[in-house]
Design a protein around this motif. Structure first.
Motif, PDB file in Angstrom:
ATOM      1  N   GLN B 144       0.646  -1.745  -0.258  1.00 28.65           N
ATOM      2  CA  GLN B 144      -0.075   0.174   0.255  1.00 28.65           C
ATOM      3  C   GLN B 144       1.080   0.910   0.350  1.00 28.65           C
ATOM      4  O   GLN B 144       0.476   2.980  -0.882  1.00 28.65           O
ATOM      5  CB  GLN B 144      -1.064   0.191   1.010  1.00 28.65           C
ATOM      6  CG  GLN B 144      -2.192  -0.891   1.102  1.00 28.65           C
ATOM      7  CD  GLN B 144      -3.014  -1.019   2.568  1.00 28.65           C
ATOM      8  OE1 GLN B 144      -3.426  -0.268   2.565  1.00 28.65           O
ATOM      9  NE2 GLN B 144      -3.120  -2.300   2.750  1.00 28.65           N
ATOM     10  N   ILE B 148       1.063   4.301  -3.133  1.00 26.95           N
ATOM     11  CA  ILE B 148       0.768   5.678  -2.636  1.00 26.95           C
ATOM     12  C   ILE B 148       2.044   6.442  -3.434  1.00 26.95           C
ATOM     13  O   ILE B 148       1.880   6.946  -3.805  1.00 26.95           O
ATOM     14  CB  ILE B 148       0.892   5.998  -0.853  1.00 26.95           C
ATOM     15  CG1 ILE B 148      -0.501   4.739  -0.913  1.00 26.95           C
ATOM     16  CG2 ILE B 148       0.173   7.594  -1.490  1.00 26.95           C
ATOM     17  CD1 ILE B 148      -0.727   5.361   0.839  1.00 26.95           C
ATOM     18  N   SER B 151       1.965   7.100  -7.283  1.00 24.10           N
ATOM     19  CA  SER B 151       0.743   7.996  -7.750  1.00 24.10           C
ATOM     20  C   SER B 151       1.328   9.430  -8.235  1.00 24.10           C
ATOM     21  O   SER B 151       2.590   9.394  -8.059  1.00 24.10           O
ATOM     22  CB  SER B 151      -0.032   7.938  -7.046  1.00 24.10           C
ATOM     23  OG  SER B 151      -0.280   9.416  -5.633  1.00 24.10           O
ATOM     24  N   TYR B 237      -6.389   7.210   1.254  1.00 27.83           N
ATOM     25  CA  TYR B 237      -7.005   6.497  -0.241  1.00 27.83           C
ATOM     26  C   TYR B 237      -6.896   7.330  -0.964  1.00 27.83           C
ATOM     27  O   TYR B 237      -7.098   7.767  -2.099  1.00 27.83           O
ATOM     28  CB  TYR B 237      -8.526   6.785  -0.160  1.00 27.83           C
ATOM     29  CG  TYR B 237      -8.738   5.334   1.006  1.00 27.83           C
ATOM     30  CD1 TYR B 237      -8.352   4.468   0.618  1.00 27.83           C
ATOM     31  CD2 TYR B 237      -9.971   5.201   2.141  1.00 27.83           C
ATOM     32  CE1 TYR B 237      -8.000   3.037   1.440  1.00 27.83           C
ATOM     33  CE2 TYR B 237     -10.315   4.174   2.809  1.00 27.83           C
ATOM     34  CZ  TYR B 237      -9.335   3.072   2.279  1.00 27.83           C
ATOM     35  OH  TYR B 237      -9.634   1.786   2.313  1.00 27.83           O
ATOM     36  N   SER B 238      -6.541   9.226  -0.228  1.00 35.74           N
ATOM     37  CA  SER B 238      -7.073  10.457  -1.427  1.00 35.74           C
ATOM     38  C   SER B 238      -5.851  10.723  -2.113  1.00 35.74           C
ATOM     39  O   SER B 238      -5.514  11.435  -2.728  1.00 35.74           O
ATOM     40  CB  SER B 238      -7.400  11.672  -0.913  1.00 35.74           C
ATOM     41  OG  SER B 238      -5.862  11.718   0.673  1.00 35.74           O
ATOM     42  N   ALA B 240      -3.816   8.325  -3.938  1.00 32.46           N
ATOM     43  CA  ALA B 240      -4.096   7.132  -5.113  1.00 32.46           C
ATOM     44  C   ALA B 240      -4.208   7.213  -5.826  1.00 32.46           C
ATOM     45  O   ALA B 240      -4.995   8.073  -6.150  1.00 32.46           O
ATOM     46  CB  ALA B 240      -3.764   5.118  -3.967  1.00 32.46           C
ATOM     47  N   ALA B 245      -6.589   3.096  -5.367  1.00 34.56           N
ATOM     48  CA  ALA B 245      -7.854   3.366  -4.646  1.00 34.56           C
ATOM     49  C   ALA B 245      -9.004   2.834  -4.117  1.00 34.56           C
ATOM     50  O   ALA B 245      -9.061   1.955  -3.283  1.00 34.56           O
ATOM     51  CB  ALA B 245      -8.157   5.105  -4.623  1.00 34.56           C
ATOM     52  N   GLN B 249      -8.902  -0.402  -0.483  1.00 35.23           N
ATOM     53  CA  GLN B 249     -10.146   0.240   0.128  1.00 35.23           C
ATOM     54  C   GLN B 249     -10.753  -1.099  -0.116  1.00 35.23           C
ATOM     55  O   GLN B 249     -10.576  -1.430   1.066  1.00 35.23           O
ATOM     56  CB  GLN B 249     -11.211   1.002  -0.536  1.00 35.23           C
ATOM     57  CG  GLN B 249     -11.622   0.715  -1.519  1.00 35.23           C
ATOM     58  CD  GLN B 249     -12.965   0.277  -1.318  1.00 35.23           C
ATOM     59  OE1 GLN B 249     -13.574  -0.881  -0.680  1.00 35.23           O
ATOM     60  NE2 GLN B 249     -13.230  -1.021  -2.755  1.00 35.23           N
ATOM     61  N   ARG B 299     -11.648  13.350  -3.293  1.00 41.09           N
ATOM     62  CA  ARG B 299     -11.980  12.736  -2.600  1.00 41.09           C
ATOM     63  C   ARG B 299     -11.224  12.426  -1.241  1.00 41.09           C
ATOM     64  O   ARG B 299     -11.684  10.768  -0.805  1.00 41.09           O
ATOM     65  CB  ARG B 299      -9.564  12.459  -3.492  1.00 41.09           C
ATOM     66  CG  ARG B 299     -10.422  12.073  -5.234  1.00 41.09           C
ATOM     67  CD  ARG B 299      -8.754  11.653  -5.237  1.00 41.09           C
ATOM     68  NE  ARG B 299      -7.971  12.757  -5.808  1.00 41.09           N
ATOM     69  CZ  ARG B 299      -7.400  12.698  -6.344  1.00 41.09           C
ATOM     70  NH1 ARG B 299      -7.108  12.326  -7.657  1.00 41.09           N
ATOM     71  NH2 ARG B 299      -6.094  14.123  -6.026  1.00 41.09           N
ATOM     72  N   GLY B 303     -12.624   8.839   0.999  1.00 34.43           N
ATOM     73  CA  GLY B 303     -11.628   8.200   1.458  1.00 34.43           C
ATOM     74  C   GLY B 303     -12.685   8.539   3.054  1.00 34.43           C
ATOM     75  O   GLY B 303     -12.746   7.141   3.685  1.00 34.43           O
ATOM     76  N   PHE B 343     -14.533   5.802  -5.904  1.00 27.45           N
ATOM     77  CA  PHE B 343     -13.157   5.808  -5.799  1.00 27.45           C
ATOM     78  C   PHE B 343     -12.810   6.195  -7.396  1.00 27.45           C
ATOM     79  O   PHE B 343     -11.831   7.573  -8.109  1.00 27.45           O
ATOM     80  CB  PHE B 343     -11.952   5.012  -4.636  1.00 27.45           C
ATOM     81  CG  PHE B 343     -12.014   5.173  -4.568  1.00 27.45           C
ATOM     82  CD1 PHE B 343     -11.714   6.923  -3.935  1.00 27.45           C
ATOM     83  CD2 PHE B 343     -12.776   4.690  -2.774  1.00 27.45           C
ATOM     84  CE1 PHE B 343     -11.286   6.804  -2.408  1.00 27.45           C
ATOM     85  CE2 PHE B 343     -12.518   4.968  -1.711  1.00 27.45           C
ATOM     86  CZ  PHE B 343     -11.754   6.113  -1.567  1.00 27.45           C
TER      87      PHE B 343
END
Lengths: 106, 484
Positions: B144, B148, B151, B237-238, B240, B245, B249, B299, B303, B343
């Motif tokens: 993870q 990220i 990105s 989340y925001s 990626a 994202a 999740q 975003r 999240g 997402f």
């Protein structure tokens, strides 16, 4: 402090929310937060009804006298690593305390 | 075919290694990734239910005590595992499909991360060994961080680093709890631990046992992104890419469910365990929705909503009835689908207009009408509007809490659902309906067809599961019946 100054202070605390949608969302968040937290306090009636009543009233007074809660709430949950670490350590302490001393009593 | 059980982990892992090895050969890695992405959802459908013992070490019966114990790492494949691994496979396929269609040159290391994460999460779902679960969770956490960091969104490195720092607290606490459990039960196999507890070989009142429960619980909060880790999880989340994202999740939901089921099997006889579950579930719901309402970055808003929705899943498990458990696990399935849809939808808008600030958007319905409708229906599903899948699982949860004697929880769930609806009204109005700001530049680019295809598949799943929830609940209740 006069009521007018208090009101202006409240308006100033909503720094990023000067649009209709922003204010509506913040008000919704404020009401949701208060109502859900008070409702959650009611769950304590399964342990003791008196305890539930006392905590509910105390919590209601604290929440209502500290309005608006959302700006304070938001600043406590920003992306600051210090604040994140603070709450992480507090939670760890809380869980271990509850488990260690209150393990079988709920 | 029980041989297929370990294959579910081995295939994505081998594919990940090959993709990294041949990362310079664009066509080869695109073809391989696409082929394996198709295979991943098919394997759980072909596999039989059962157990797999690594190294062929079948369970042994002790001559002294007559107790059955498991010397090997054991994988257990049942109806719930089938459901989650199949759904994860579908999401992986859609994510890989979007990725290889969006980029002319695919990145081998990036695809490595996607497939390695998939292998780790599949192993987590299958494993009956708590230490094995920890190892694969750590692999998933590193994946993870990699996703990220890979990105193109601002501040991604900072968020990845913060997530790692948080992991340096949550991970060791989880491991310490597992270590204590090993010390007092003599096993890391969950079935063996449960046997030891149920036959009074371990005292549940022992402070050491309670400490192990507390530490594992805390570690689980980190793995799931529940409070106090909700802020960093929503940031993850925001930061990626949109398709990533959606996958992240799904990783989080499966991690939450698999470790929660393991904890439930071990600790559910402790009365405080259920109280803690319900408490943190409510906290996640309240904090998630309150923070989502105050955000201006759409975003980040999704999240926080995704984190809040996790609370509904935990609530179902915490209520500890057959119906509530079924509802909670059904909510997990729905969340994976709906949040992935949102997402991808919101992410593609952010990619097109180069901003995710709702104060700078508006009038997009004239440019992207199909996208707007799909996002709207996805939002309705998350808020629990009938007849979509989110409505079915939330209704089940509300019924479960009422029948368990907790009407307050039902009221909170309804309030949170209404507030979720408000979030979508706010974001939909700000992005699509209000007049377009003069300084907003809409590029002359269409939404990629692969994205529309992926969103359409997810939307169809939302509608089908909303109209026919028994397709899923049948599988879940079969598993829950064996769990209780």
């Amino acid at each position: 402090m006069r009521f007018y100054d208090k009101l202006i202070g409240i308006f100033k605390s909503f720094k990023d929310s000067t649009s209709n949608t922003g204010v509506s969302a913040n008000l919704t968040a404020e009401l949701t937060l208060i109502s859900t937290l008070l409702m959650a306090c009611l769950l304590l009636r399964h342990i003791n009804i008196l305890l539930s009543a006392v905590i509910l009233l105390g919590f209601a007074v604290v929440l209502l006298t500290n309005m608006p809660l959302i700006p304070k709430f938001k600043s406590e949950q920003d992306d600051s690593l210090n604040k994140m670490l603070f709450y992480v350590i507090i939670t760890l302490g809380f869980i271990i305390t509850i488990m260690y001393w209150g393990g079988n009593f709920v | 075919m029980n041989e297929l059980i370990p294959i579910m982990v081995i295939i994505p892992m081998t594919c990940a290694l090959l993709l990294s090895l041949f990362s310079n050969q664009n066509k080869l890695i695109k073809g391989l990734a696409f082929f394996v992405a198709i295979c991943i959802p098919i394997i759980p459908l072909l596999s039989n239910y059962g157990l797999h013992y690594f190294g062929g070490h079948a369970p042994l019966i002790s001559n002294l005590t007559g107790v059955l114990y498991h010397p090997a790492v054991t994988y257990s494949f049942q109806s719930l595992q089938k459901l989650f691994i199949f759904l994860l496979g579908i999401l992986v396929f859609l994510v890989v499909f979007i990725y290889i269609n969006s980029y002319k040159k695919a990145s081998g290391p990036y695809l490595f991360l996607i497939f390695m994460g998939t292998a780790a999460i599949t192993a987590l779902m299958l494993s009956d060994d708590i230490f094995h679960m920890f190892i694969f969770f750590e692999i998933a956490a590193l994946v993870q961080v990699g996703i990220i960091a890979a990105s193109s969104i601002e501040d991604r490195y900072e968020t990845a680093l913060k997530y790692m720092i948080m992991g340096s607290i949550g991970g060791p606490m989880l491991l310490l709890g597992i270590g204590i459990l090993l010390a007092i039960t003599g096993s890391v196999n969950i079935t063996d631990i449960v046997y030891a507890i149920n036959h009074n070989l371990v005292s549940m009142n022992s402070p050491v046992f309670l400490l192990a429960c507390g530490l594992i619980f805390f570690g689980w909060l980190y793995t799931s992104g529940l409070p106090p880790f909700h802020t960093i999880k929503s940031a993850v989340y925001s930061k990626a890419e949109p398709h990533a994202a959606a996958l992240l999740q799904a990783f989080t939901v499966i991690t939450l469910v698999s470790i929660l089921i393991a904890m439930f099997r071990i600790f559910s006889n402790l009365p405080i365990f259920e109280a803690l579950l319900v408490g943190f579930a409510l906290l996640a719901m309240i904090l998630g929705i309150s923070m989502a309402l105050t955000q201006n970055d759409f975003r980040r808003m999704i999240g926080f909503l995704a984190v809040g929705e996790l609370g509904f899943i935990v609530l179902g498990i915490g209520l500890n009835t057959e119906f509530a458990l079924t509802a909670g696990l059904f909510q997990a399935i729905n969340e994976m689908i709906v949040t992935a849809l949102l997402f991808i939808g919101f992410g593609v808008v952010a990619d097109l207009i180069k901003t995710s600030d709702i104060r700078k958007t508006g009038g997009l319905i004239a440019y992207y009408p199909k996208l707007a409708i799909m996002i709207l229906i996805g939002g309705f599903s998350m808020a629990g509007v009938p007849p979509l899948n989110g409505f079915q699982s939330k209704l089940m949860l509300i019924q479960a809490s009422l029948s368990s004697g907790f009407p307050e929880i039902s009221i909170i769930a309804i309030l949170v659902s209404i507030a979720t609806f408000v979030v979508f009204v706010k974001v939909f109005y700000a992005m699509f309906l209000k007049p377009k700001p003069n300084d907003l530049v809409i590029p002359n680019k269409k939404v990629p067809r692969s994205t529309i295809f992926a969103m359409a598949i997810l939307l169809i799943m939302c509608i089908i599961l909303g109209l026919f929830p028994s397709i899923i609940t049948g599988y879940i209740s079969g598993f829950v019946g064996g769990l209780l």
